[in-house]
Design a protein around this motif. Structure first.
Motif, PDB file in Angstrom:
ATOM      1  N   GLN A   2       0.832  -1.183   0.000  1.00 39.42           N
ATOM      2  CA  GLN A   2       0.000   0.000   0.000  1.00 39.42           C
ATOM      3  C   GLN A   2       0.871   1.239   0.000  1.00 39.42           C
ATOM      4  N   ASN A   3       0.361   2.320  -0.560  1.00 46.11           N
ATOM      5  CA  ASN A   3       1.082   3.590  -0.566  1.00 46.11           C
ATOM      6  C   ASN A   3       0.746   4.444   0.641  1.00 46.11           C
ATOM      7  N   GLN A   4      -0.325   4.108   1.324  1.00 48.86           N
ATOM      8  CA  GLN A   4      -0.693   4.811   2.544  1.00 48.86           C
ATOM      9  C   GLN A   4      -0.951   3.796   3.643  1.00 48.86           C
ATOM     10  N   THR A   5      -0.476   4.105   4.824  1.00 48.73           N
ATOM     11  CA  THR A   5      -0.623   3.194   5.960  1.00 48.73           C
ATOM     12  C   THR A   5      -1.232   3.950   7.131  1.00 48.73           C
ATOM     13  N   LEU A   6      -2.251   3.370   7.738  1.00 45.11           N
ATOM     14  CA  LEU A   6      -2.890   3.944   8.908  1.00 45.11           C
ATOM     15  C   LEU A   6      -2.643   3.021  10.097  1.00 45.11           C
ATOM     16  N   ILE A   7      -2.176   3.619  11.194  1.00 37.99           N
ATOM     17  CA  ILE A   7      -1.869   2.863  12.406  1.00 37.99           C
ATOM     18  C   ILE A   7      -2.688   3.419  13.558  1.00 37.99           C
ATOM     19  N   ASN A  31       6.928   7.142   6.006  1.00 42.09           N
ATOM     20  CA  ASN A  31       7.050   8.555   6.364  1.00 42.09           C
ATOM     21  C   ASN A  31       5.767   9.014   7.055  1.00 42.09           C
ATOM     22  N   ILE A  32       5.877   9.474   8.302  1.00 45.34           N
ATOM     23  CA  ILE A  32       4.699   9.914   9.056  1.00 45.34           C
ATOM     24  C   ILE A  32       4.190  11.237   8.485  1.00 45.34           C
ATOM     25  N   VAL A  33       2.926  11.237   8.077  1.00 47.08           N
ATOM     26  CA  VAL A  33       2.281  12.442   7.544  1.00 47.08           C
ATOM     27  C   VAL A  33       1.552  13.179   8.659  1.00 47.08           C
ATOM     28  N   THR A  34       0.765  12.452   9.431  1.00 46.00           N
ATOM     29  CA  THR A  34       0.107  13.027  10.608  1.00 46.00           C
ATOM     30  C   THR A  34       0.212  12.041  11.754  1.00 46.00           C
ATOM     31  N   MET A  35       0.354  12.590  12.945  1.00 52.17           N
ATOM     32  CA  MET A  35       0.393  11.766  14.151  1.00 52.17           C
ATOM     33  C   MET A  35      -0.354  12.519  15.232  1.00 52.17           C
ATOM     34  N   ARG A  49      -3.226   7.998  16.561  1.00 60.98           N
ATOM     35  CA  ARG A  49      -3.597   7.685  15.178  1.00 60.98           C
ATOM     36  C   ARG A  49      -2.480   8.207  14.289  1.00 60.98           C
ATOM     37  N   VAL A  50      -1.834   7.315  13.544  1.00 65.04           N
ATOM     38  CA  VAL A  50      -0.681   7.673  12.724  1.00 65.04           C
ATOM     39  C   VAL A  50      -0.986   7.377  11.259  1.00 65.04           C
ATOM     40  N   ALA A  51      -0.890   8.390  10.417  1.00 62.86           N
ATOM     41  CA  ALA A  51      -1.050   8.213   8.971  1.00 62.86           C
ATOM     42  C   ALA A  51       0.317   8.365   8.314  1.00 62.86           C
ATOM     43  N   CYS A  52       0.672   7.392   7.481  1.00 62.59           N
ATOM     44  CA  CYS A  52       2.005   7.372   6.869  1.00 62.59           C
ATOM     45  C   CYS A  52       1.905   7.211   5.357  1.00 62.59           C
ATOM     46  N   ASN A  53       2.941   7.682   4.677  1.00 67.05           N
ATOM     47  CA  ASN A  53       3.144   7.391   3.263  1.00 67.05           C
ATOM     48  C   ASN A  53       4.275   6.394   3.122  1.00 67.05           C
ATOM     49  N   GLY A  54       4.207   5.606   2.059  1.00 67.95           N
ATOM     50  CA  GLY A  54       5.248   4.610   1.824  1.00 67.95           C
ATOM     51  C   GLY A  54       4.645   3.239   1.644  1.00 67.95           C
ATOM     52  N   GLU A  55       5.411   2.348   1.023  1.00 65.07           N
ATOM     53  CA  GLU A  55       4.922   1.009   0.727  1.00 65.07           C
ATOM     54  C   GLU A  55       5.161   0.082   1.911  1.00 65.07           C
ATOM     55  N   LEU A  56       4.112  -0.654   2.305  1.00 68.91           N
ATOM     56  CA  LEU A  56       4.205  -1.614   3.396  1.00 68.91           C
ATOM     57  C   LEU A  56       3.891  -3.000   2.856  1.00 68.91           C
ATOM     58  N   ASN A  57       4.860  -3.918   3.017  1.00 72.12           N
ATOM     59  CA  ASN A  57       4.683  -5.261   2.475  1.00 72.12           C
ATOM     60  C   ASN A  57       3.952  -6.206   3.430  1.00 72.12           C
ATOM     61  N   ASP A  58       4.123  -5.993   4.739  1.00 66.28           N
ATOM     62  CA  ASP A  58       3.591  -6.954   5.702  1.00 66.28           C
ATOM     63  C   ASP A  58       3.073  -6.205   6.927  1.00 66.28           C
ATOM     64  N   ASN A 272     -12.918   4.743  24.831  1.00 69.11           N
ATOM     65  CA  ASN A 272     -12.148   4.903  26.062  1.00 69.11           C
ATOM     66  C   ASN A 272     -13.105   4.762  27.238  1.00 69.11           C
ATOM     67  N   GLY A 273     -13.431   3.506  27.577  1.00 72.58           N
ATOM     68  CA  GLY A 273     -14.431   3.262  28.602  1.00 72.58           C
ATOM     69  C   GLY A 273     -15.780   3.766  28.125  1.00 72.58           C
ATOM     70  N   ASN A 274     -16.435   4.636  28.892  1.00 72.98           N
ATOM     71  CA  ASN A 274     -17.720   5.185  28.474  1.00 72.98           C
ATOM     72  C   ASN A 274     -17.561   6.546  27.802  1.00 72.98           C
ATOM     73  N   LYS A 275     -16.360   6.795  27.298  1.00 69.34           N
ATOM     74  CA  LYS A 275     -16.083   8.002  26.541  1.00 69.34           C
ATOM     75  C   LYS A 275     -15.438   7.627  25.210  1.00 69.34           C
ATOM     76  N   THR A 276     -15.248   8.613  24.364  1.00 69.21           N
ATOM     77  CA  THR A 276     -14.546   8.381  23.112  1.00 69.21           C
ATOM     78  C   THR A 276     -13.414   9.376  22.968  1.00 69.21           C
ATOM     79  N   VAL A 277     -12.401   8.961  22.218  1.00 68.32           N
ATOM     80  CA  VAL A 277     -11.333   9.855  21.770  1.00 68.32           C
ATOM     81  C   VAL A 277     -11.567  10.082  20.285  1.00 68.32           C
ATOM     82  N   ILE A 278     -11.711  11.338  19.891  1.00 70.08           N
ATOM     83  CA  ILE A 278     -12.012  11.681  18.498  1.00 70.08           C
ATOM     84  C   ILE A 278     -10.847  12.460  17.905  1.00 70.08           C
ATOM     85  N   PHE A 279     -10.182  11.871  16.919  1.00 73.82           N
ATOM     86  CA  PHE A 279      -9.102  12.555  16.207  1.00 73.82           C
ATOM     87  C   PHE A 279      -9.690  13.190  14.944  1.00 73.82           C
TER      88      PHE A 279
END
Length: 281
Positions: A2-7, A31-35, A49-58, A272-279
């Motif tokens: 993939q050319n974009q990876t989300l972690i 390459n980290i685009v947003t973190m 939440r980490v968005a990256c560019n670059g090819e990921l094989n596995d 996050n328990g009875n709450k949410t984290v929103i990015f």
């Protein structure tokens, strides 16, 4: 590949987590685009939440590498499905369903409607205009358990990431909620925690409020008290009737539910328990 990876990661907080994650990602030539990260200091929990560019094989190998440098029991997800699949539950009101189907038709978000299930048949013709399967499961003359089991069986005939209660005006049993734990999303027609339960607009009118709202939230066994995803409000005047409030409220409901589905489809919501984290950026 993939050319974009989300972690997505959540774990116990610890010193140096950002550096550990960044170094591990760099080792895979990403390459980290947003973190975007958040620490719940009371619970000592870390979310990122980490968005990256670059090819990921596995992706599995990257997950293992990240878990090696993170605290024990860290939850790590790499490249979750980019187009979420949803099943929509309805009763008779059409406004939220209409908004969902139009957005689905024009592919204006990362969600695909797999089917619509209703306990009335009123919305069949409208749904089928969009070539979406509609399943009518009548609740009349059945026990709650029998009705819910039929609904569960029908939903499970489809692949889904989330089940959207688009004005599905039924109180769900603990069994139903547990079956779809963390998958049920409801739109409630008030700014929770105000006016829980039925007829919130009438409750608001009786109370003489000057602001009404809507809330999209995860469904739990506590009525209208699940983790909140999106809320919004609108001002109302002293001369608004209940009907006026309902009309104004429908516009808020559509917008709030749409925003919630968009956030979920982009993997910007973490529980996050009875709450949410929103990015939301």
């Amino acid at each position: 590949m993939q050319n974009q990876t989300l972690i997505l990661i959540q774990c116990q907080d610890a010193v140096g987590l950002v550096a550990r994650i960044a170094n591990t990602v760099a080792a895979y030539h990403l390459n980290i685009v947003t973190m975007r990260e958040f620490v719940d200091e009371e619970a000592n929990k870390f979310f990122v939440r980490v968005a990256c560019n670059g090819e990921l094989n596995d992706s599995d190998l990257l997950i293992a590498s990240l878990k090696d440098v993170l605290p024990k029991d860290a939850e790590v997800s790499v490249n979750p499905s980019q187009r979420k699949k949803i099943v929509v539950l309805v009763t008779k009101e059409h406004h939220c369903l209409a908004d969902i189907l139009v957005r689905h038709h024009f592919e204006s978000w990362g969600a695909e409607v797999q089917a619509v299930v209703g306990n009335y048949d009123e919305l069949r013709n409208f749904t089928e205009k969009f070539e979406i399967p509609y399943h009518h499961i009548d609740h009349e003359g059945k026990t709650k358990e029998a009705f819910e089991q039929e609904t569960i069986d029908q939903i499970n005939r489809y692949d889904y990431d989330y089940i959207i209660l688009a004005k599905f005006m039924r109180i769900l049993s603990p069994t139903f909620v547990q079956t779809f734990e963390h998958k049920l999303i409801n739109i409630h027609h008030s700014f929770l925690p105000a006016f829980i339960g039925a007829n919130p607009y009438r409750q608001a009118h009786t109370r003489g409020v000057k602001i009404i709202g809507a809330t999209a939230h995860f469904v739990t066994n506590d009525l209208d008290e699940g983790p909140i995803i999106v809320q919004n409000t609108a001002r109302v005047a002293h001369n608004f009737t209940v009907k006026d409030m309902v009309s104004a409220g429908k516009e808020i409901e559509k917008a709030v539910l749409s925003k919630a589905i968009k956030l979920l489809s982009e993997d910007r919501v973490m529980l996050n328990g009875n709450k949410t984290v929103i990015f939301d950026s």
